[in-house]
Design a protein around this motif. Structure first.
Motif, PDB file in Angstrom:
ATOM      1  N   ASP A   1       0.859  -1.182   0.000  1.00 42.13           N
ATOM      2  CA  ASP A   1       0.000   0.000   0.000  1.00 42.13           C
ATOM      3  C   ASP A   1       0.896   1.233   0.000  1.00 42.13           C
ATOM      4  O   ASP A   1       1.706   1.424   0.903  1.00 42.13           O
ATOM      5  N   ILE A   2       0.728   2.075  -1.016  1.00 41.69           N
ATOM      6  CA  ILE A   2       1.581   3.248  -1.188  1.00 41.69           C
ATOM      7  C   ILE A   2       0.707   4.486  -1.282  1.00 41.69           C
ATOM      8  O   ILE A   2      -0.254   4.512  -2.052  1.00 41.69           O
ATOM      9  N   THR A   3       1.064   5.518  -0.507  1.00 40.59           N
ATOM     10  CA  THR A   3       0.381   6.806  -0.569  1.00 40.59           C
ATOM     11  C   THR A   3       1.428   7.885  -0.743  1.00 40.59           C
ATOM     12  O   THR A   3       2.414   7.922  -0.015  1.00 40.59           O
ATOM     13  N   ALA A   4       1.219   8.750  -1.724  1.00 39.32           N
ATOM     14  CA  ALA A   4       2.149   9.855  -1.973  1.00 39.32           C
ATOM     15  C   ALA A   4       1.414  10.979  -2.686  1.00 39.32           C
ATOM     16  O   ALA A   4       0.294  10.792  -3.179  1.00 39.32           O
ATOM     17  N   VAL A   5       2.030  12.122  -2.730  1.00 36.27           N
ATOM     18  CA  VAL A   5       1.451  13.284  -3.397  1.00 36.27           C
ATOM     19  C   VAL A   5       1.794  13.284  -4.889  1.00 36.27           C
ATOM     20  O   VAL A   5       1.220  14.004  -5.666  1.00 36.27           O
ATOM     21  N   ASP A   6       2.701  12.436  -5.302  1.00 34.61           N
ATOM     22  CA  ASP A   6       3.182  12.389  -6.678  1.00 34.61           C
ATOM     23  C   ASP A   6       2.064  11.997  -7.649  1.00 34.61           C
ATOM     24  O   ASP A   6       1.399  10.979  -7.467  1.00 34.61           O
ATOM     25  N   PRO A   7       1.849  12.772  -8.730  1.00 31.98           N
ATOM     26  CA  PRO A   7       0.816  12.412  -9.708  1.00 31.98           C
ATOM     27  C   PRO A   7       1.165  11.158 -10.506  1.00 31.98           C
ATOM     28  O   PRO A   7       0.314  10.604 -11.200  1.00 31.98           O
TER      29      PRO A   7
ATOM     30  N   VAL B   1       6.363  -2.260 -11.773  1.00 30.33           N
ATOM     31  CA  VAL B   1       7.598  -2.862 -11.284  1.00 30.33           C
ATOM     32  C   VAL B   1       7.984  -2.099 -10.025  1.00 30.33           C
ATOM     33  O   VAL B   1       8.022  -0.869 -10.022  1.00 30.33           O
ATOM     34  N   LEU B   2       8.237  -2.824  -8.942  1.00 26.24           N
ATOM     35  CA  LEU B   2       8.625  -2.210  -7.677  1.00 26.24           C
ATOM     36  C   LEU B   2      10.078  -2.547  -7.361  1.00 26.24           C
ATOM     37  O   LEU B   2      10.494  -3.691  -7.513  1.00 26.24           O
ATOM     38  N   ASP B   3      10.821  -1.558  -6.917  1.00 30.66           N
ATOM     39  CA  ASP B   3      12.159  -1.780  -6.381  1.00 30.66           C
ATOM     40  C   ASP B   3      12.016  -1.712  -4.866  1.00 30.66           C
ATOM     41  O   ASP B   3      11.711  -0.652  -4.315  1.00 30.66           O
ATOM     42  N   ILE B   4      12.272  -2.839  -4.204  1.00 27.34           N
ATOM     43  CA  ILE B   4      12.088  -2.965  -2.758  1.00 27.34           C
ATOM     44  C   ILE B   4      13.452  -2.872  -2.078  1.00 27.34           C
ATOM     45  O   ILE B   4      14.399  -3.541  -2.477  1.00 27.34           O
ATOM     46  N   SER B   5      13.531  -2.058  -1.033  1.00 30.33           N
ATOM     47  CA  SER B   5      14.779  -1.884  -0.287  1.00 30.33           C
ATOM     48  C   SER B   5      15.125  -3.163   0.462  1.00 30.33           C
ATOM     49  O   SER B   5      14.280  -3.746   1.149  1.00 30.33           O
ATOM     50  N   LYS B   6      16.369  -3.607   0.352  1.00 32.72           N
ATOM     51  CA  LYS B   6      16.822  -4.782   1.093  1.00 32.72           C
ATOM     52  C   LYS B   6      17.028  -4.469   2.566  1.00 32.72           C
ATOM     53  O   LYS B   6      17.062  -5.370   3.393  1.00 32.72           O
TER      54      LYS B   6
ATOM     55  N   SER C   1      10.863  -1.515   2.398  1.00 32.27           N
ATOM     56  CA  SER C   1       9.965  -0.487   1.888  1.00 32.27           C
ATOM     57  C   SER C   1      10.137  -0.337   0.376  1.00 32.27           C
ATOM     58  O   SER C   1      11.145  -0.735  -0.190  1.00 32.27           O
ATOM     59  N   VAL C   2       9.135   0.254  -0.258  1.00 39.18           N
ATOM     60  CA  VAL C   2       9.187   0.466  -1.700  1.00 39.18           C
ATOM     61  C   VAL C   2      10.022   1.716  -1.971  1.00 39.18           C
ATOM     62  O   VAL C   2       9.696   2.803  -1.492  1.00 39.18           O
ATOM     63  N   ALA C   3      11.099   1.568  -2.722  1.00 40.79           N
ATOM     64  CA  ALA C   3      11.984   2.691  -3.048  1.00 40.79           C
ATOM     65  C   ALA C   3      11.543   3.363  -4.347  1.00 40.79           C
ATOM     66  O   ALA C   3      11.514   4.584  -4.436  1.00 40.79           O
ATOM     67  N   TYR C   4      11.218   2.573  -5.345  1.00 39.23           N
ATOM     68  CA  TYR C   4      10.804   3.094  -6.650  1.00 39.23           C
ATOM     69  C   TYR C   4       9.614   2.302  -7.153  1.00 39.23           C
ATOM     70  O   TYR C   4       9.492   1.110  -6.897  1.00 39.23           O
ATOM     71  N   LEU C   5       8.761   2.998  -7.906  1.00 41.92           N
ATOM     72  CA  LEU C   5       7.637   2.349  -8.575  1.00 41.92           C
ATOM     73  C   LEU C   5       7.737   2.732 -10.045  1.00 41.92           C
ATOM     74  O   LEU C   5       7.795   3.920 -10.381  1.00 41.92           O
ATOM     75  N   GLY C   6       7.784   1.735 -10.901  1.00 50.14           N
ATOM     76  CA  GLY C   6       7.845   1.984 -12.338  1.00 50.14           C
ATOM     77  C   GLY C   6       6.579   1.483 -13.006  1.00 50.14           C
ATOM     78  O   GLY C   6       6.148   0.358 -12.772  1.00 50.14           O
ATOM     79  N   ALA C   7       5.979   2.353 -13.826  1.00 54.84           N
ATOM     80  CA  ALA C   7       4.762   1.973 -14.545  1.00 54.84           C
ATOM     81  C   ALA C   7       4.661   2.779 -15.828  1.00 54.84           C
ATOM     82  O   ALA C   7       4.800   4.001 -15.809  1.00 54.84           O
ATOM     83  N   GLY C   8       4.442   2.091 -16.929  1.00 54.01           N
ATOM     84  CA  GLY C   8       4.211   2.765 -18.199  1.00 54.01           C
ATOM     85  C   GLY C   8       5.362   3.654 -18.642  1.00 54.01           C
ATOM     86  O   GLY C   8       5.132   4.713 -19.203  1.00 54.01           O
ATOM     87  N   GLY C   9       6.578   3.287 -18.370  1.00 55.31           N
ATOM     88  CA  GLY C   9       7.727   4.067 -18.801  1.00 55.31           C
ATOM     89  C   GLY C   9       8.165   5.138 -17.817  1.00 55.31           C
ATOM     90  O   GLY C   9       9.209   5.734 -17.981  1.00 55.31           O
ATOM     91  N   GLY C  10       7.368   5.418 -16.792  1.00 53.56           N
ATOM     92  CA  GLY C  10       7.736   6.425 -15.782  1.00 53.56           C
ATOM     93  C   GLY C  10       8.156   5.763 -14.486  1.00 53.56           C
ATOM     94  O   GLY C  10       7.759   4.637 -14.183  1.00 53.56           O
ATOM     95  N   VAL C  11       8.981   6.456 -13.725  1.00 51.64           N
ATOM     96  CA  VAL C  11       9.453   5.952 -12.441  1.00 51.64           C
ATOM     97  C   VAL C  11       9.143   6.992 -11.367  1.00 51.64           C
ATOM     98  O   VAL C  11       9.423   8.177 -11.536  1.00 51.64           O
ATOM     99  N   VAL C  12       8.579   6.534 -10.255  1.00 55.25           N
ATOM    100  CA  VAL C  12       8.271   7.397  -9.114  1.00 55.25           C
ATOM    101  C   VAL C  12       9.231   7.037  -7.989  1.00 55.25           C
ATOM    102  O   VAL C  12       9.307   5.886  -7.569  1.00 55.25           O
ATOM    103  N   ASP C  13       9.964   8.043  -7.498  1.00 52.17           N
ATOM    104  CA  ASP C  13      10.904   7.861  -6.386  1.00 52.17           C
ATOM    105  C   ASP C  13      10.133   8.031  -5.082  1.00 52.17           C
ATOM    106  O   ASP C  13       9.618   9.108  -4.789  1.00 52.17           O
ATOM    107  N   LEU C  14      10.047   6.964  -4.301  1.00 51.08           N
ATOM    108  CA  LEU C  14       9.279   6.980  -3.055  1.00 51.08           C
ATOM    109  C   LEU C  14      10.174   7.002  -1.817  1.00 51.08           C
ATOM    110  O   LEU C  14       9.681   6.837  -0.705  1.00 51.08           O
TER     111      LEU C  14
END
Length: 170
Positions: free
Chosen positions: A76-82, A93-98, A102-115
């Motif tokens: 479950d991710i909540t952020a202000v990022d559009p 695609v999620l990049d999960i911190s070892k 926690s979720v570090a990055y979320l990639g969807a449709g060619g864009g990446v959101v830094d969380l």
């Protein structure tokens, strides 16, 4: 009376030093966790909601919340990022911190959101804690609680070893 007063000040300086050293270590751990290695999992958006998210007293900021099912686990991710305005069923695609899972990055449709959390607050807290620690030690030297050489050696050693210990642990 002077011996008792010195013991009280010595105890106070030791406790304040431990607290400030703990702040430095904790903030170094936050920074180390922020840049920890990640692993990648693929999933899809299960649900998406929008809502008001108060930021600095501004009630008009819209937040995005998504639930993602990836590798049998729900994130479950909540952020202000559009960039989180994703429809249900969208592959992501999620990049999960070892370090902390926690979720570090979320990639969807060619864009990446830094969380990841920002760096400004931890760096400012480290700077403030080290400045306060220096002030405490200067006060201790002026009150002749410690020999000056031992005080500055302890300050330098503590300032060097605390972050190193945290980074080695991660």
């Amino acid at each position: 009376m002077t011996v008792l007063l010195r013991r009280v000040f010595f105890t106070a300086v030791a406790l304040v030093s431990l607290f400030l050293g703990g702040v430095v270590c904790l903030m170094c751990q936050v920074l180390a966790g922020r840049d920890a290695p990640t692993y990648r999992v693929e999933g899809q958006v299960v649900s998406h909601t929008r809502g008001a998210f108060p930021v600095a007293g501004d009630e008009g900021v819209e937040s995005q919340s998504v639930s993602i099912d990836a590798s049998g686990r729900r994130y479950d991710i909540t952020a202000v990022d559009p960039g989180l305005d994703l429809p249900a069923g969208q592959p992501v695609v999620l990049d999960i911190s070892k370090a902390d899972g926690s979720v570090a990055y979320l990639g969807a449709g060619g864009g990446v959101v830094d969380l990841r959390p920002g760096v400004v607050r931890p760096v400012l807290l480290i700077f403030a804690a080290l400045l306060a620690l220096g002030a405490v030690y200067i006060g201790a030297v002026r009150l002749n609680l410690y020999p000056p050489v031992a005080t500055w050696l302890a300050l330098a050693l503590g300032a060097l070893l605390a972050p190193v210990a945290v980074f080695v642990r991660v």
